[in-house]
Design a protein around this motif. Structure first.
Motif, PDB file in Angstrom:
ATOM      1  N   PHE A 214      15.412  -8.492-114.335  1.00  0.00           N
ATOM      2  CA  PHE A 214      15.730  -9.676-113.544  1.00  0.00           C
ATOM      3  C   PHE A 214      15.857 -10.850-114.506  1.00  0.00           C
ATOM      4  CE2 PHE A 214      14.426  -7.149-109.997  1.00  0.00           C
ATOM      5  CZ  PHE A 214      15.042  -7.718-108.892  1.00  0.00           C
ATOM      6  N   SER A 215      16.977 -11.519-114.471  1.00  0.00           N
ATOM      7  CA  SER A 215      17.173 -12.687-115.323  1.00  0.00           C
ATOM      8  C   SER A 215      17.157 -13.936-114.459  1.00  0.00           C
ATOM      9  CB  SER A 215      18.502 -12.596-116.082  1.00  0.00           C
ATOM     10  OG  SER A 215      19.595 -12.606-115.189  1.00  0.00           O
ATOM     11  N   VAL A 216      16.532 -14.981-114.979  1.00  0.00           N
ATOM     12  CA  VAL A 216      16.490 -16.275-114.308  1.00  0.00           C
ATOM     13  C   VAL A 216      17.037 -17.290-115.287  1.00  0.00           C
ATOM     14  CG1 VAL A 216      15.094 -17.970-113.098  1.00  0.00           C
ATOM     15  CG2 VAL A 216      14.441 -15.550-113.029  1.00  0.00           C
ATOM     16  N   CYS A 224      23.449 -12.849-117.827  1.00  0.00           N
ATOM     17  CA  CYS A 224      22.747 -12.018-118.813  1.00  0.00           C
ATOM     18  C   CYS A 224      22.122 -10.850-118.086  1.00  0.00           C
ATOM     19  CB  CYS A 224      21.670 -12.846-119.525  1.00  0.00           C
ATOM     20  SG  CYS A 224      20.715 -11.903-120.720  1.00  0.00           S
ATOM     21  N   ASP A 225      22.643  -9.630-118.330  1.00  0.00           N
ATOM     22  CA  ASP A 225      22.189  -8.456-117.598  1.00  0.00           C
ATOM     23  C   ASP A 225      20.875  -7.909-118.125  1.00  0.00           C
ATOM     24  OD1 ASP A 225      24.528  -8.730-116.250  1.00  0.00           O
ATOM     25  OD2 ASP A 225      25.577  -7.105-117.281  1.00  0.00           O
ATOM     26  N   ASP A 226      20.540  -8.158-119.380  1.00  0.00           N
ATOM     27  CA  ASP A 226      19.388  -7.509-120.004  1.00  0.00           C
ATOM     28  C   ASP A 226      18.381  -8.505-120.563  1.00  0.00           C
ATOM     29  OD1 ASP A 226      20.365  -4.835-119.596  1.00  0.00           O
ATOM     30  OD2 ASP A 226      21.835  -5.259-121.143  1.00  0.00           O
ATOM     31  N   CYS A 227      18.236  -9.599-119.871  1.00  0.00           N
ATOM     32  CA  CYS A 227      17.265 -10.567-120.357  1.00  0.00           C
ATOM     33  C   CYS A 227      16.430 -11.072-119.200  1.00  0.00           C
ATOM     34  CB  CYS A 227      17.957 -11.744-121.056  1.00  0.00           C
ATOM     35  SG  CYS A 227      19.049 -12.695-120.000  1.00  0.00           S
ATOM     36  N   GLU A 228      15.317 -11.625-119.552  1.00  0.00           N
ATOM     37  CA  GLU A 228      14.406 -12.148-118.537  1.00  0.00           C
ATOM     38  C   GLU A 228      13.926 -13.515-118.997  1.00  0.00           C
ATOM     39  OE1 GLU A 228      10.650 -10.603-115.853  1.00  0.00           O
ATOM     40  OE2 GLU A 228      11.176  -9.592-117.707  1.00  0.00           O
ATOM     41  N   SER A 229      13.859 -14.453-118.081  1.00  0.00           N
ATOM     42  CA  SER A 229      13.489 -15.814-118.449  1.00  0.00           C
ATOM     43  C   SER A 229      12.376 -16.299-117.539  1.00  0.00           C
ATOM     44  CB  SER A 229      14.697 -16.743-118.328  1.00  0.00           C
ATOM     45  OG  SER A 229      14.318 -18.086-118.544  1.00  0.00           O
ATOM     46  N   SER A 230      11.456 -17.087-118.103  1.00  0.00           N
ATOM     47  CA  SER A 230      10.353 -17.627-117.321  1.00  0.00           C
ATOM     48  C   SER A 230      10.515 -19.118-117.064  1.00  0.00           C
ATOM     49  CB  SER A 230       9.033 -17.386-118.049  1.00  0.00           C
ATOM     50  OG  SER A 230       9.064 -18.000-119.325  1.00  0.00           O
ATOM     51  N   GLY A 231      11.537 -19.734-117.620  1.00  0.00           N
ATOM     52  CA  GLY A 231      11.737 -21.154-117.410  1.00  0.00           C
ATOM     53  C   GLY A 231      13.013 -21.621-118.050  1.00  0.00           C
ATOM     54  N   GLY A 232      13.425 -22.833-117.687  1.00  0.00           N
ATOM     55  CA  GLY A 232      14.651 -23.379-118.247  1.00  0.00           C
ATOM     56  C   GLY A 232      14.644 -24.887-118.185  1.00  0.00           C
ATOM     57  N   SER A 233      15.701 -25.459-118.706  1.00  0.00           N
ATOM     58  CA  SER A 233      15.783 -26.915-118.757  1.00  0.00           C
ATOM     59  C   SER A 233      16.307 -27.514-117.455  1.00  0.00           C
ATOM     60  CB  SER A 233      16.698 -27.332-119.911  1.00  0.00           C
ATOM     61  OG  SER A 233      17.996 -26.762-119.754  1.00  0.00           O
ATOM     62  N   SER A 234      16.784 -26.661-116.541  1.00  0.00           N
ATOM     63  CA  SER A 234      17.296 -27.146-115.259  1.00  0.00           C
ATOM     64  C   SER A 234      16.501 -26.534-114.111  1.00  0.00           C
ATOM     65  CB  SER A 234      18.771 -26.773-115.103  1.00  0.00           C
ATOM     66  OG  SER A 234      19.222 -27.037-113.785  1.00  0.00           O
ATOM     67  N   PRO A 235      16.217 -27.308-113.071  1.00  0.00           N
ATOM     68  CA  PRO A 235      15.510 -26.735-111.921  1.00  0.00           C
ATOM     69  C   PRO A 235      16.421 -25.896-111.033  1.00  0.00           C
ATOM     70  CG  PRO A 235      15.978 -29.038-111.521  1.00  0.00           C
ATOM     71  CD  PRO A 235      16.417 -28.762-112.931  1.00  0.00           C
ATOM     72  N   PHE A 236      17.727 -26.041-111.213  1.00  0.00           N
ATOM     73  CA  PHE A 236      18.690 -25.307-110.390  1.00  0.00           C
ATOM     74  C   PHE A 236      19.076 -24.028-111.127  1.00  0.00           C
ATOM     75  CE2 PHE A 236      19.380 -29.902-109.706  1.00  0.00           C
ATOM     76  CZ  PHE A 236      18.800 -29.981-108.455  1.00  0.00           C
ATOM     77  N   LYS A 238      19.619 -19.478-111.242  1.00  0.00           N
ATOM     78  CA  LYS A 238      20.221 -18.304-110.603  1.00  0.00           C
ATOM     79  C   LYS A 238      19.439 -17.064-111.006  1.00  0.00           C
ATOM     80  CE  LYS A 238      24.171 -16.809-112.180  1.00  0.00           C
ATOM     81  NZ  LYS A 238      25.624 -16.734-112.439  1.00  0.00           N
ATOM     82  N   VAL A 239      18.998 -16.303-110.013  1.00  0.00           N
ATOM     83  CA  VAL A 239      18.322 -15.030-110.253  1.00  0.00           C
ATOM     84  C   VAL A 239      19.368 -13.923-110.157  1.00  0.00           C
ATOM     85  CG1 VAL A 239      16.502 -13.456-109.499  1.00  0.00           C
ATOM     86  CG2 VAL A 239      16.205 -15.931-109.251  1.00  0.00           C
ATOM     87  N   ARG A 240      19.330 -12.986-111.107  1.00  0.00           N
ATOM     88  CA  ARG A 240      20.357 -11.936-111.154  1.00  0.00           C
ATOM     89  C   ARG A 240      19.729 -10.613-111.579  1.00  0.00           C
ATOM     90  NH1 ARG A 240      24.871 -10.131-114.654  1.00  0.00           N
ATOM     91  NH2 ARG A 240      26.779 -10.053-113.395  1.00  0.00           N
ATOM     92  N   VAL A 241      20.162  -9.530-110.955  1.00  0.00           N
ATOM     93  CA  VAL A 241      19.729  -8.196-111.360  1.00  0.00           C
ATOM     94  C   VAL A 241      20.920  -7.251-111.249  1.00  0.00           C
ATOM     95  CG1 VAL A 241      18.989  -7.465-109.047  1.00  0.00           C
ATOM     96  CG2 VAL A 241      17.976  -6.413-111.076  1.00  0.00           C
ATOM     97  N   VAL A 242      20.986  -6.287-112.161  1.00  0.00           N
ATOM     98  CA  VAL A 242      22.069  -5.301-112.187  1.00  0.00           C
ATOM     99  C   VAL A 242      21.447  -3.907-112.224  1.00  0.00           C
ATOM    100  CG1 VAL A 242      24.087  -4.448-113.435  1.00  0.00           C
ATOM    101  CG2 VAL A 242      23.567  -6.898-113.438  1.00  0.00           C
ATOM    102  N   THR A 243      21.903  -3.017-111.341  1.00  0.00           N
ATOM    103  CA  THR A 243      21.487  -1.621-111.376  1.00  0.00           C
ATOM    104  C   THR A 243      22.667  -0.756-111.798  1.00  0.00           C
ATOM    105  OG1 THR A 243      22.019  -1.315-109.028  1.00  0.00           O
ATOM    106  CG2 THR A 243      19.764  -1.932-109.579  1.00  0.00           C
ATOM    107  N   THR A 244      22.391   0.292-112.556  1.00  0.00           N
ATOM    108  CA  THR A 244      23.407   1.241-113.002  1.00  0.00           C
ATOM    109  C   THR A 244      23.067   2.610-112.443  1.00  0.00           C
ATOM    110  OG1 THR A 244      23.701  -0.024-115.053  1.00  0.00           O
ATOM    111  CG2 THR A 244      24.586   2.217-114.998  1.00  0.00           C
TER     112      THR A 244
END
Length: 250
Positions: A214-216, A224-236, A238-244
Motif C-alpha cells: 500500500f502506497s500513500v 508507486c506500486d512497490d513503495c510504502e509511505s508514512s507521511g508526506g509534505s501535503s495533507p491531500f 492518495k492511497v494505492r494498492v496493486v494486486t497481480t
C-alpha cells in the motif's frame, strides 16, 4: 526343415514389426499427450488490479530545529532556552495546546579552531542544538500556522538543518485495506475476463496471486506500486494498492 525355419523367421519378423509399430504409436500418443499437457499448462494470463482512494491526512508532525553558538556554555544555553520559549509561544498563539508541544531533541558539540599547522587558536566554540515538535490532528490549523513560520525568525529563532518542516500522515490505512484489496482483486478478474473474451477462451481458476505494498503519496504525485509511505509534505494524499494474479485459461 528349411521351410520350417523360413516360416518361423517370417513369423518372428512380423511380430517384431507389429511390436515396433506399437512402440511408435505409443510414443506418438505419449508425445502428443505431453505436448497437449504443456500447452494447457501454459494457457494462463497475468493481470493486475488497482484500487485507489483520495484521502486527507489526519495527523501533522511539525519539527522546529534551532541552535546557538558561543564560547561559554552558560550564555549559549540561555540563548537556546530563549529560542525554545519563542517557539512554544508561536505554537500557542497559533491555537495549539501545550500538551501537543514537546521537546524532541537536544545536543551539544565542541569545535576547536586551529591555524594552518593544526595548532589550537583561541577558545573552543560550543554549539547547542535543540528541537521542539508539535504533534496534532488539527490539519487546517497547522497549514495556517505554517504559512506564518517567518515569525519564528523575527522572534530570534536560529533555524538550522532542516529548519522547520511538517510531515502529514494518514493513520487510518488499516480501515481501508480490506475494501481496497477486494476491489483490486475484482478489477484484476475483470481484466482477465476481458482478455479471455478477446481471445475466444474462458477464465479458469486462480493459480497465483501477490499483493503489492500500500502506497500513500501526494494526491497529485507519481504512482508507486512497490513503495510504502508514512507521511508526506501535503495533507491531500492518495492511497494505492496493486494486486497481480495469474488465471488459468480454458
Amino acid at each position: 526343415m528349411i521351410q520350417k525355419l523360413q516360416d518361423s523367421r517370417a513369423v518372428l519378423l512380423g511380430a517384431v514389426g507389429i511390436f515396433a509399430l506399437g512402440l511408435t504409436t505409443a510414443g506418438y500418443a505419449l508425445g502428443d499427450g505431453l505436448r497437449r499437457y504443456k500447452l494447457a499448462e501454459h494457457r494462463t494470463v497475468t493481470v493486475r488490479g488497482v484500487s485507489e482512494r483520495n484521502v486527507t491526512a489526519d495527523l501533522a508532525t511539525w519539527s522546529v530545529n534551532f541552535s546557538h553558538q558561543g564560547t561559554e556554555l552558560a550564555p549559549v544555553q540561555q540563548a537556546v532556552d530563549q529560542q525554545a520559549q519563542s517557539v512554544r509561544a508561536f505554537f500557542q498563539r497559533s491555537g495549539f495546546k501545550p500538551q501537543e508541544i514537546t521537546d524532541y531533541d537536544v545536543s551539544m558539540s565542541r569545535e576547536q579552531p586551529t591555524d594552518r599547522d593544526g595548532e589550537p587558536v583561541g577558545p573552543q566554540k560550543l554549539t547547542v542544538s535543540r528541537s521542539i515538535q508539535l504533534r496534532t490532528n488539527d490539519i487546517a490549523r497547522v497549514r495556517a500556522a505554517y504559512a506564518r513560520q517567518a515569525e519564528l525568525l523575527r522572534d530570534g529563532v536560529e533555524l538550522v538543518g532542516s529548519g522547520s518542516n511538517v510531515s502529514f500522515t494518514f493513520t487510518k490505512l488499516n480501515d481501508l485495506k480490506p475494501e481496497m484489496i477486494a476491489e483490486a482483486n475484482k478489477n484484476a478478474r475483470q481484466s482477465a475476463e476481458q482478455f479471455a473474451r478477446d481471445s475466444g477462451v474462458s477464465v479458469g481458476k486462480m493459480k497465483t496471486a501477490s499483493q503489492g505494498y500500500f502506497s500513500v503519496g501526494a494526491r497529485d504525485g507519481e504512482d508507486c506500486d512497490d513503495c510504502e509511505s508514512s507521511g508526506g509534505s501535503s495533507p491531500f494524499q492518495k492511497v494505492r494498492v496493486v494486486t497481480t494474479i495469474d488465471y488459468d485459461l480454458g
